[in-house]
Design a protein around this motif. Structure first.
Motif, PDB file in Angstrom:
ATOM      1  N   GLU A  10       0.791  -1.442  -0.013  1.00  0.00           N
ATOM      2  CA  GLU A  10      -0.099  -0.077   0.046  1.00  0.00           C
ATOM      3  C   GLU A  10       0.953   1.390   0.124  1.00  0.00           C
ATOM      4  N   ARG A  11       2.034   1.366   0.917  1.00  0.00           N
ATOM      5  CA  ARG A  11       2.761   2.391   0.857  1.00  0.00           C
ATOM      6  C   ARG A  11       3.459   2.766  -0.594  1.00  0.00           C
ATOM      7  N   GLN A  13       2.436   1.588  -3.561  1.00  0.00           N
ATOM      8  CA  GLN A  13       1.550   2.347  -4.475  1.00  0.00           C
ATOM      9  C   GLN A  13       1.255   3.741  -4.296  1.00  0.00           C
ATOM     10  N   GLU A  14       1.264   3.991  -2.960  1.00  0.00           N
ATOM     11  CA  GLU A  14       0.969   5.414  -2.478  1.00  0.00           C
ATOM     12  C   GLU A  14       2.104   6.536  -3.166  1.00  0.00           C
ATOM     13  N   ASP A  17       1.658   6.540  -6.890  1.00  0.00           N
ATOM     14  CA  ASP A  17       0.635   7.505  -7.262  1.00  0.00           C
ATOM     15  C   ASP A  17       1.069   8.890  -7.299  1.00  0.00           C
ATOM     16  N   THR A  18       1.790   9.141  -5.963  1.00  0.00           N
ATOM     17  CA  THR A  18       2.254  10.487  -5.774  1.00  0.00           C
ATOM     18  C   THR A  18       3.306  10.957  -6.922  1.00  0.00           C
ATOM     19  N   ASP A  89      10.086   2.961   0.615  1.00  0.00           N
ATOM     20  CA  ASP A  89       9.677   4.393   0.246  1.00  0.00           C
ATOM     21  C   ASP A  89      10.424   5.206  -0.960  1.00  0.00           C
ATOM     22  N   TYR A 117      10.270   8.635  -0.630  1.00  0.00           N
ATOM     23  CA  TYR A 117       8.750   8.969  -0.226  1.00  0.00           C
ATOM     24  C   TYR A 117       8.724   9.522   1.379  1.00  0.00           C
ATOM     25  N   GLY A 119       5.604  10.182   2.717  1.00  0.00           N
ATOM     26  CA  GLY A 119       4.225  10.134   2.871  1.00  0.00           C
ATOM     27  C   GLY A 119       3.495  11.493   2.585  1.00  0.00           C
ATOM     28  N   GLY A 121       1.910  12.395   0.194  1.00  0.00           N
ATOM     29  CA  GLY A 121       1.938  13.228  -1.146  1.00  0.00           C
ATOM     30  C   GLY A 121       3.217  14.101  -1.421  1.00  0.00           C
TER      31      GLY A 121
END
Length: 159
Positions: A10-11, A13-14, A17-18, A89, A117, A119, A121
């Motif tokens: 999930e992280r 993918q986030e 997506d960002t 990340d 990353y 977090g 965004g």
């Protein structure tokens, strides 16, 4: 022929997506709808950006200034993404510095971006890896000229 589709957490993918939103913003910049400095919104206040020509840039305000200043005169360059992946990340992307030649042909120099990353965004760091000798050779061989005034990177950038 693609291989298996990665099974991202999930992280991850986030983070991806960002990065896709980051690339969407870059497309708006390429279309002349925004300035390069708007990309700073994708970075934390204390982020670091490492560029092979401009060196190490620290803090979101300095990154915004760098993003604008480093792209002056390069309006006709393109930066297509070839592939992107995530690992924890970390987002890693292979892209091209696509430089137009005087004869209308394109000259490509590959580059790699590694983003960390944070977090929410935003990224805490970006490092770009580009063979600057290759860039210099292409600039000389292609007959490329800047689209306007050109900001030259520091002779001895901070590393």
């Amino acid at each position: 022929m693609g291989g298996p589709v990665p099974d991202y957490t999930e992280r991850e993918q986030e983070a991806l997506d960002t990065y896709r939103r980051y690339l969407d913003t870059r497309r708006q910049i390429d279309a002349g709808e925004q300035d390069w400095n708007v990309l700073a919104a994708f970075f934390t206040d204390d982020a670091t950006f490492v560029d092979p020509a401009w060196g190490r840039v620290e803090g979101v305000d300095a990154i915004a200034e760098f993003l604008h200043d480093s792209m002056v005169g390069l309006d006709d360059w393109d930066f297509p993404e070839l592939w992107t992946t995530a690992d924890g990340d970390r987002v890693i992307s292979l892209f091209l510095n696509r430089i137009p030649g005087a004869d209308g042909s394109w000259h490509d120099v590959p580059g790699v971006s590694i983003l960390e990353y944070a977090g929410g965004g935003q990224f805490r760091a970006e490092t770009e890896l580009i063979n600057m000798v290759h860039i210099q050779e292409v600039l000389g061989d292609s007959g490329w000229t800047p689209t306007g005034p050109l900001n030259v990177p520091p002779q001895r950038p901070p590393r």
